[in-house]
Design a protein around this motif. Structure first.
Motif, PDB file in Angstrom:
ATOM      1  N   GLY A 229       0.799  -1.217   0.000  1.00  0.00           N
ATOM      2  CA  GLY A 229       0.000   0.000   0.000  1.00  0.00           C
ATOM      3  C   GLY A 229       0.831   1.266   0.000  1.00  0.00           C
ATOM      4  O   GLY A 229       0.302   2.362  -0.070  1.00  0.00           O
ATOM      5  N   GLY A 230       2.150   1.141   0.100  1.00  0.00           N
ATOM      6  CA  GLY A 230       2.997   2.318   0.190  1.00  0.00           C
ATOM      7  C   GLY A 230       2.934   2.918   1.580  1.00  0.00           C
ATOM      8  O   GLY A 230       2.062   2.589   2.384  1.00  0.00           O
ATOM      9  N   ASP A 231       3.859   3.788   1.884  1.00  0.00           N
ATOM     10  CA  ASP A 231       3.904   4.463   3.190  1.00  0.00           C
ATOM     11  C   ASP A 231       3.881   3.478   4.357  1.00  0.00           C
ATOM     12  O   ASP A 231       3.298   3.760   5.405  1.00  0.00           O
ATOM     13  CB  ASP A 231       2.745   5.454   3.340  1.00  0.00           C
ATOM     14  CG  ASP A 231       2.771   6.563   2.299  1.00  0.00           C
ATOM     15  OD1 ASP A 231       3.883   6.954   1.887  1.00  0.00           O
ATOM     16  OD2 ASP A 231       1.685   7.016   1.897  1.00  0.00           O
ATOM     17  N   GLY A 232       4.498   2.298   4.179  1.00  0.00           N
ATOM     18  CA  GLY A 232       4.554   1.314   5.251  1.00  0.00           C
ATOM     19  C   GLY A 232       3.256   0.563   5.491  1.00  0.00           C
ATOM     20  O   GLY A 232       3.091  -0.077   6.526  1.00  0.00           O
ATOM     21  N   LEU A 233       2.339   0.627   4.537  1.00  0.00           N
ATOM     22  CA  LEU A 233       1.054  -0.060   4.653  1.00  0.00           C
ATOM     23  C   LEU A 233       0.999  -1.224   3.678  1.00  0.00           C
ATOM     24  O   LEU A 233       1.589  -1.177   2.600  1.00  0.00           O
ATOM     25  CB  LEU A 233      -0.099   0.893   4.352  1.00  0.00           C
ATOM     26  CG  LEU A 233      -0.207   2.116   5.243  1.00  0.00           C
ATOM     27  CD1 LEU A 233      -1.318   3.027   4.744  1.00  0.00           C
ATOM     28  CD2 LEU A 233      -0.458   1.705   6.673  1.00  0.00           C
TER      29      LEU A 233
ATOM     30  N   HIS B 120     -11.965  -8.194  -0.536  1.00  0.00           N
ATOM     31  CA  HIS B 120     -11.738  -7.446   0.705  1.00  0.00           C
ATOM     32  C   HIS B 120     -10.312  -7.674   1.178  1.00  0.00           C
ATOM     33  O   HIS B 120      -9.823  -8.812   1.158  1.00  0.00           O
ATOM     34  CB  HIS B 120     -12.689  -7.938   1.806  1.00  0.00           C
ATOM     35  CG  HIS B 120     -14.128  -7.660   1.513  1.00  0.00           C
ATOM     36  ND1 HIS B 120     -14.793  -6.604   2.069  1.00  0.00           N
ATOM     37  CD2 HIS B 120     -15.022  -8.296   0.727  1.00  0.00           C
ATOM     38  CE1 HIS B 120     -16.039  -6.606   1.643  1.00  0.00           C
ATOM     39  NE2 HIS B 120     -16.204  -7.622   0.819  1.00  0.00           N
ATOM     40  N   TRP B 121      -9.675  -6.597   1.609  1.00  0.00           N
ATOM     41  CA  TRP B 121      -8.332  -6.692   2.175  1.00  0.00           C
ATOM     42  C   TRP B 121      -8.299  -6.038   3.544  1.00  0.00           C
ATOM     43  O   TRP B 121      -8.979  -5.042   3.787  1.00  0.00           O
ATOM     44  CB  TRP B 121      -7.313  -5.952   1.305  1.00  0.00           C
ATOM     45  CG  TRP B 121      -6.905  -6.649   0.061  1.00  0.00           C
ATOM     46  CD1 TRP B 121      -5.881  -7.535  -0.077  1.00  0.00           C
ATOM     47  CD2 TRP B 121      -7.474  -6.506  -1.234  1.00  0.00           C
ATOM     48  NE1 TRP B 121      -5.778  -7.956  -1.383  1.00  0.00           N
ATOM     49  CE2 TRP B 121      -6.751  -7.333  -2.120  1.00  0.00           C
ATOM     50  CE3 TRP B 121      -8.524  -5.753  -1.757  1.00  0.00           C
ATOM     51  CZ2 TRP B 121      -7.032  -7.431  -3.471  1.00  0.00           C
ATOM     52  CZ3 TRP B 121      -8.819  -5.849  -3.104  1.00  0.00           C
ATOM     53  CH2 TRP B 121      -8.076  -6.686  -3.936  1.00  0.00           C
ATOM     54  N   ALA B 122      -7.468  -6.584   4.415  1.00  0.00           N
ATOM     55  CA  ALA B 122      -7.139  -5.935   5.682  1.00  0.00           C
ATOM     56  C   ALA B 122      -5.985  -4.987   5.393  1.00  0.00           C
ATOM     57  O   ALA B 122      -5.025  -5.362   4.722  1.00  0.00           O
ATOM     58  CB  ALA B 122      -6.716  -6.976   6.714  1.00  0.00           C
ATOM     59  N   VAL B 123      -6.079  -3.761   5.874  1.00  0.00           N
ATOM     60  CA  VAL B 123      -4.991  -2.792   5.748  1.00  0.00           C
ATOM     61  C   VAL B 123      -4.176  -2.899   7.029  1.00  0.00           C
ATOM     62  O   VAL B 123      -4.715  -2.721   8.128  1.00  0.00           O
ATOM     63  CB  VAL B 123      -5.532  -1.362   5.570  1.00  0.00           C
ATOM     64  CG1 VAL B 123      -4.383  -0.364   5.439  1.00  0.00           C
ATOM     65  CG2 VAL B 123      -6.468  -1.282   4.374  1.00  0.00           C
ATOM     66  N   VAL B 124      -2.892  -3.237   6.874  1.00  0.00           N
ATOM     67  CA  VAL B 124      -2.033  -3.437   8.038  1.00  0.00           C
ATOM     68  C   VAL B 124      -0.764  -2.608   7.904  1.00  0.00           C
ATOM     69  O   VAL B 124      -0.372  -2.216   6.804  1.00  0.00           O
ATOM     70  CB  VAL B 124      -1.667  -4.933   8.227  1.00  0.00           C
ATOM     71  CG1 VAL B 124      -2.922  -5.774   8.461  1.00  0.00           C
ATOM     72  CG2 VAL B 124      -0.896  -5.466   7.037  1.00  0.00           C
TER      73      VAL B 124
ATOM     74  N   GLY C  13      -4.975   9.199   6.892  1.00  0.00           N
ATOM     75  CA  GLY C  13      -4.187   8.978   5.693  1.00  0.00           C
ATOM     76  C   GLY C  13      -3.996   7.526   5.316  1.00  0.00           C
ATOM     77  O   GLY C  13      -3.674   7.217   4.175  1.00  0.00           O
ATOM     78  N   ALA C  14      -4.176   6.604   6.254  1.00  0.00           N
ATOM     79  CA  ALA C  14      -3.932   5.191   5.961  1.00  0.00           C
ATOM     80  C   ALA C  14      -4.912   4.669   4.929  1.00  0.00           C
ATOM     81  O   ALA C  14      -4.540   3.972   4.001  1.00  0.00           O
ATOM     82  CB  ALA C  14      -4.017   4.351   7.231  1.00  0.00           C
ATOM     83  N   GLY C  15      -6.170   5.028   5.076  1.00  0.00           N
ATOM     84  CA  GLY C  15      -7.170   4.549   4.134  1.00  0.00           C
ATOM     85  C   GLY C  15      -6.919   5.061   2.730  1.00  0.00           C
ATOM     86  O   GLY C  15      -6.986   4.315   1.764  1.00  0.00           O
ATOM     87  N   ALA C  16      -6.600   6.350   2.599  1.00  0.00           N
ATOM     88  CA  ALA C  16      -6.366   6.925   1.271  1.00  0.00           C
ATOM     89  C   ALA C  16      -5.151   6.295   0.615  1.00  0.00           C
ATOM     90  O   ALA C  16      -5.157   5.984  -0.575  1.00  0.00           O
ATOM     91  CB  ALA C  16      -6.204   8.436   1.365  1.00  0.00           C
ATOM     92  N   SER C  17      -4.088   6.086   1.384  1.00  0.00           N
ATOM     93  CA  SER C  17      -2.877   5.485   0.832  1.00  0.00           C
ATOM     94  C   SER C  17      -3.153   4.062   0.359  1.00  0.00           C
ATOM     95  O   SER C  17      -2.757   3.669  -0.741  1.00  0.00           O
ATOM     96  CB  SER C  17      -1.772   5.481   1.889  1.00  0.00           C
ATOM     97  OG  SER C  17      -0.619   4.863   1.393  1.00  0.00           O
ATOM     98  N   ALA C  18      -3.856   3.288   1.175  1.00  0.00           N
ATOM     99  CA  ALA C  18      -4.170   1.906   0.797  1.00  0.00           C
ATOM    100  C   ALA C  18      -5.087   1.871  -0.410  1.00  0.00           C
ATOM    101  O   ALA C  18      -4.882   1.092  -1.338  1.00  0.00           O
ATOM    102  CB  ALA C  18      -4.807   1.181   1.979  1.00  0.00           C
TER     103      ALA C  18
END
Length: 192
Positions: free
Chosen positions: A24-28, A82-86, A119-124
């Motif tokens: 996901g970028g940015d460590g995601l 569906h994905w888990a964002v971690v 920001g995590a959701g937008a990056s993912a």
């Protein structure tokens, strides 16, 4: 009735292989949901903001386990992804999903997601937005659309930040606990 247009993504394209893990970028990272995520899902769906925009709450661990089983099953039936964002340490931050997949036209009805880390959701979502329309399988799609509640700048903001262009407003299309709300319709084409 047979169609005269060949499918953009042939049936079986998803189910024939494991659901991918995505950077996901940015460590995601985006990874398939695991049964062990159920306690975190149960906790997350106690959050009033998640309940407000997803119009759901989890009342038991068994219910959260059932959701995860359904989320995992969407890949096998080729109806949802569906994905888990971690984070890099595996900490669960949110969810990203392509709902209402229609493989013949390669269009998800509703890319969605949620995250409690700014920001995590937008990056993912920016990463998985490229997945169905980029060079990775399944083959490139003509586009996707995303309804977002018009009363909430953050959801509409992520759509614009991740390349979904505002196309219009669906009046009274988003049912919420306090009534129906208008929803912005954003879309993105492979050529955007």
């Amino acid at each position: 009735m047979p169609t005269l247009v060949p499918p953009t993504v042939p049936a079986g394209s998803l189910a024939a292989r494991p659901q991918p893990e995505l950077d996901g970028g940015d460590g995601l990272f985006l990874r398939p949901w695991q049964p062990g995520d159920a306690p975190a899902v149960l906790t997350a769906y106690q959050d009033p903001e998640i309940q407000r925009w997803h119009v759901r709450r989890a009342d038991s661990l068994a219910e959260a386990e059932g959701w995860i089983a359904d989320w995992r099953g969407g890949w096998a039936t080729e109806t949802e992804a569906h994905w888990a964002v971690v984070d890099a340490g595996g900490g669960l931050l949110g969810r990203a999903a392509l709902k209402g997949l229609a493989l013949p036209t390669a269009r998800p009805r509703s890319p969605t997601g949620s995250s409690r880390r700014p920001g995590a959701g937008a990056s993912a979502r920016a990463r998985w937005r490229r997945w169905p329309t980029g060079p990775s399988p399944p083959q490139a799609s003509p586009g996707s659309n995303s309804p977002t509640p018009s009363a909430t700048p953050p959801p509409a903001g992520w759509a614009v930040k991740t390349g979904f262009i505002l196309e219009g407003t669906r009046r009274s299309a988003w049912p919420q606990a306090d009534g129906r709300h208008d929803a912005h319709l954003h879309a993105r084409l492979r050529t955007d």
